[in-house]
Write a protein that holds these residues in place. Structure first.
Motif, short mmCIF file in Angstrom:
data_model
loop_
_atom_site.label_atom_id
_atom_site.label_comp_id
_atom_site.label_asym_id
_atom_site.label_seq_id
_atom_site.Cartn_x
_atom_site.Cartn_y
_atom_site.Cartn_z
N VAL A 131 53.28 38.44 48.79
CA VAL A 131 52.91 39.55 47.90
C VAL A 131 51.56 40.09 48.35
O VAL A 131 50.53 39.43 48.20
CB VAL A 131 52.85 39.08 46.43
CG1 VAL A 131 52.33 40.22 45.54
CG2 VAL A 131 54.22 38.63 45.95
N THR A 132 51.58 41.29 48.90
CA THR A 132 50.34 41.89 49.40
C THR A 132 49.84 43.03 48.52
O THR A 132 48.65 43.37 48.56
CB THR A 132 50.53 42.42 50.83
OG1 THR A 132 51.57 43.41 50.84
CG2 THR A 132 50.92 41.28 51.77
N ARG A 133 50.74 43.64 47.75
CA ARG A 133 50.35 44.69 46.81
C ARG A 133 51.11 44.48 45.51
O ARG A 133 52.32 44.21 45.52
CB ARG A 133 50.64 46.09 47.35
CG ARG A 133 49.78 46.50 48.54
CD ARG A 133 49.89 48.00 48.80
NE ARG A 133 49.37 48.78 47.68
CZ ARG A 133 48.08 49.08 47.51
NH1 ARG A 133 47.19 48.67 48.39
NH2 ARG A 133 47.69 49.79 46.47
N ALA A 134 50.41 44.60 44.39
CA ALA A 134 51.03 44.41 43.08
C ALA A 134 50.47 45.43 42.10
O ALA A 134 49.36 45.94 42.28
CB ALA A 134 50.81 42.99 42.57
N LEU A 135 51.26 45.72 41.07
CA LEU A 135 50.89 46.74 40.10
C LEU A 135 51.01 46.19 38.69
O LEU A 135 52.02 45.56 38.33
CB LEU A 135 51.83 47.94 40.25
CG LEU A 135 51.80 49.02 39.15
CD1 LEU A 135 50.44 49.71 39.11
CD2 LEU A 135 52.92 50.04 39.36
N ASP A 136 49.98 46.44 37.88
CA ASP A 136 50.02 46.17 36.44
C ASP A 136 50.07 47.53 35.74
O ASP A 136 49.06 48.25 35.71
CB ASP A 136 48.80 45.36 36.01
CG ASP A 136 48.73 45.16 34.50
OD1 ASP A 136 49.79 45.29 33.84
OD2 ASP A 136 47.64 44.87 33.98
N LEU A 137 51.22 47.87 35.21
CA LEU A 137 51.45 49.17 34.58
C LEU A 137 51.19 49.05 33.08
O LEU A 137 51.71 48.14 32.43
CB LEU A 137 52.89 49.61 34.85
CG LEU A 137 53.24 51.10 34.83
CD1 LEU A 137 52.40 51.89 35.82
CD2 LEU A 137 54.72 51.27 35.12
N CYS A 138 50.39 49.95 32.51
CA CYS A 138 49.93 49.87 31.11
C CYS A 138 49.00 48.67 30.96
O CYS A 138 49.22 47.78 30.13
CB CYS A 138 51.11 49.78 30.15
SG CYS A 138 52.34 51.08 30.32
N GLY A 142 43.20 45.01 30.91
CA GLY A 142 43.15 44.50 32.27
C GLY A 142 43.48 43.03 32.40
O GLY A 142 43.39 42.46 33.48
N CYS A 143 43.89 42.41 31.30
CA CYS A 143 44.08 40.96 31.30
C CYS A 143 45.16 40.52 32.29
O CYS A 143 44.97 39.54 33.03
CB CYS A 143 44.38 40.44 29.90
SG CYS A 143 45.86 41.16 29.13
N LEU A 144 46.28 41.24 32.34
CA LEU A 144 47.35 40.83 33.24
C LEU A 144 46.97 41.11 34.69
O LEU A 144 47.36 40.35 35.60
CB LEU A 144 48.66 41.52 32.89
CG LEU A 144 49.25 41.16 31.52
CD1 LEU A 144 50.61 41.84 31.33
CD2 LEU A 144 49.40 39.66 31.35
N ALA A 145 46.22 42.17 34.94
CA ALA A 145 45.75 42.44 36.30
C ALA A 145 44.84 41.32 36.79
O ALA A 145 44.92 40.90 37.95
CB ALA A 145 45.03 43.79 36.34
N VAL A 146 43.99 40.84 35.91
CA VAL A 146 43.10 39.72 36.27
C VAL A 146 43.93 38.47 36.59
O VAL A 146 43.67 37.78 37.59
CB VAL A 146 42.09 39.44 35.15
CG1 VAL A 146 41.37 38.12 35.38
CG2 VAL A 146 41.09 40.58 35.04
N LEU A 147 44.92 38.18 35.76
CA LEU A 147 45.77 37.02 36.01
C LEU A 147 46.54 37.18 37.32
O LEU A 147 46.74 36.21 38.06
CB LEU A 147 46.73 36.79 34.85
CG LEU A 147 46.11 36.44 33.49
CD1 LEU A 147 47.22 36.09 32.49
CD2 LEU A 147 45.13 35.31 33.60
#
Length: 296
Positions: A131-138, A142-147
């Motif tokens: 996994v080199t790129r990932a997206l947190d939509l909505c 920012g909690c899920l992006a941090v995780l």
């Protein structure tokens, strides 16, 4: 009423008993980190007195100074009279052991996606290291992006939200975890400003509360941004857009994981040709679906 007790309640034990009684008497709704009056009262008292929130017993017989009692009375009074969720009073929320700053610009972090992220979506992601790129939509706070950044340390993370206010909170949390170089915050209406961007993993905890449930929300939830909760008559307006557009933003073999609350029946009726996978999640059965790009 709490202010009347300042001169009568002496020890932390006294305040704990009284807070639990008042919370129960007022019929408060719990669901923003605590599940009952005792746990929430203990948390608010320990936090206000700058004590470790996981150690209550050693302090039960300690007496409060007048200024401590005054601060505590004011905070507990706001919780009861204004029905403000505890995380907005303390400006912190905990998710899977991670602490996040919150205020009323974002919903309080609570997502059944969190444990799946920290488990690197095993066994659905065969090679998490790829996994080199990932997206947190909505992204909200920012909690899920941090995780995601913690779970996939080599991946570049995009965190998207329509609300500029939410992104301001997310920016603070990203900075607190020193992830500014790994997480890019983007103001966008879902995929609108992500032209040409493709990901190995997309996660989303979008608005999914249906109209009937929105009308019946307890007062505590009405302190949260309405745009982060409601999603049309059946709660699926945002999810429909995600399902229509996600494939063009996923790499071959890419994974989409979306939280939808209690909308499984409505979702499967709306998309009868999609074979959703529903992972088993403690306390959140049928709340998250997973699809591959190929299924989409």
């Amino acid at each position: 009423m709490f202010k009347d007790a300042v001169n009568q309640l002496l020890t932390l034990r006294d305040w704990l008993r009284y807070a639990v009684s008042r919370f129960n008497e007022a019929g408060l709704f719990f669901g923003h980190g605590s599940q009952e009056a005792y746990d929430e009262a203990a948390y608010l008292i320990l936090h206000t007195l700058h004590l470790p929130i996981d150690r209550l017993d050693p302090f039960l017989d300690a007496r409060l100074l007048p200024d401590e009692a005054k601060r505590l009375a004011e905070l507990l009074d706001r919780r009861v009279e204004q029905r403000i969720p505890a995380p907005y009073l303390t400006h912190e929320a905990w998710l899977q052991g991670y602490r996040f700053y919150v205020d009323e610009r974002v919903i309080v972090p609570r997502s059944f996606l969190a444990p799946l992220i920290l488990e690197q979506f095993q066994p659905w992601l065969v090679e998490p290291e790829r996994v080199t790129r990932a997206l947190d939509l909505c992204t909200g706070s920012g909690c899920l992006a941090v995780l995601m950044a913690e779970a996939f340390p080599e991946a570049a993370i995009d965190a998207v939200d329509l609300s500029g206010d939410a992104l301001a909170v997310a920016r603070r949390n990203v900075a607190d975890y020193h992830l500014d170089e790994q997480i890019e915050l983007i103001q966008s209406d879902l995929f609108a400003k992500l032209h040409g961007r493709r990901y190995d993993l997309i996660v989303s905890n979008p608005p999914y509360v249906d109209a009937a449930a929105m009308a019946a929300l307890p007062r505590e939830y009405r302190h949260e941004p309405e745009m982060a909760l409601g999603s049309g008559h059946d709660g699926l307006d945002v999810v429909r857009v995600i399902l229509r557009q996600a494939a063009e933003h996923l790499n071959p073999g890419g994974l989409l994981a979306v939280e939808i609350g209690h909308n499984r029946v409505a979702l499967e009726a709306a998309f009868p040709d999609l074979e959703f996978f529903w992972p088993e999640i403690e306390g959140g059965q049928d709340t998250v679906f997973i699809l591959t790009r190929e299924q989409l």
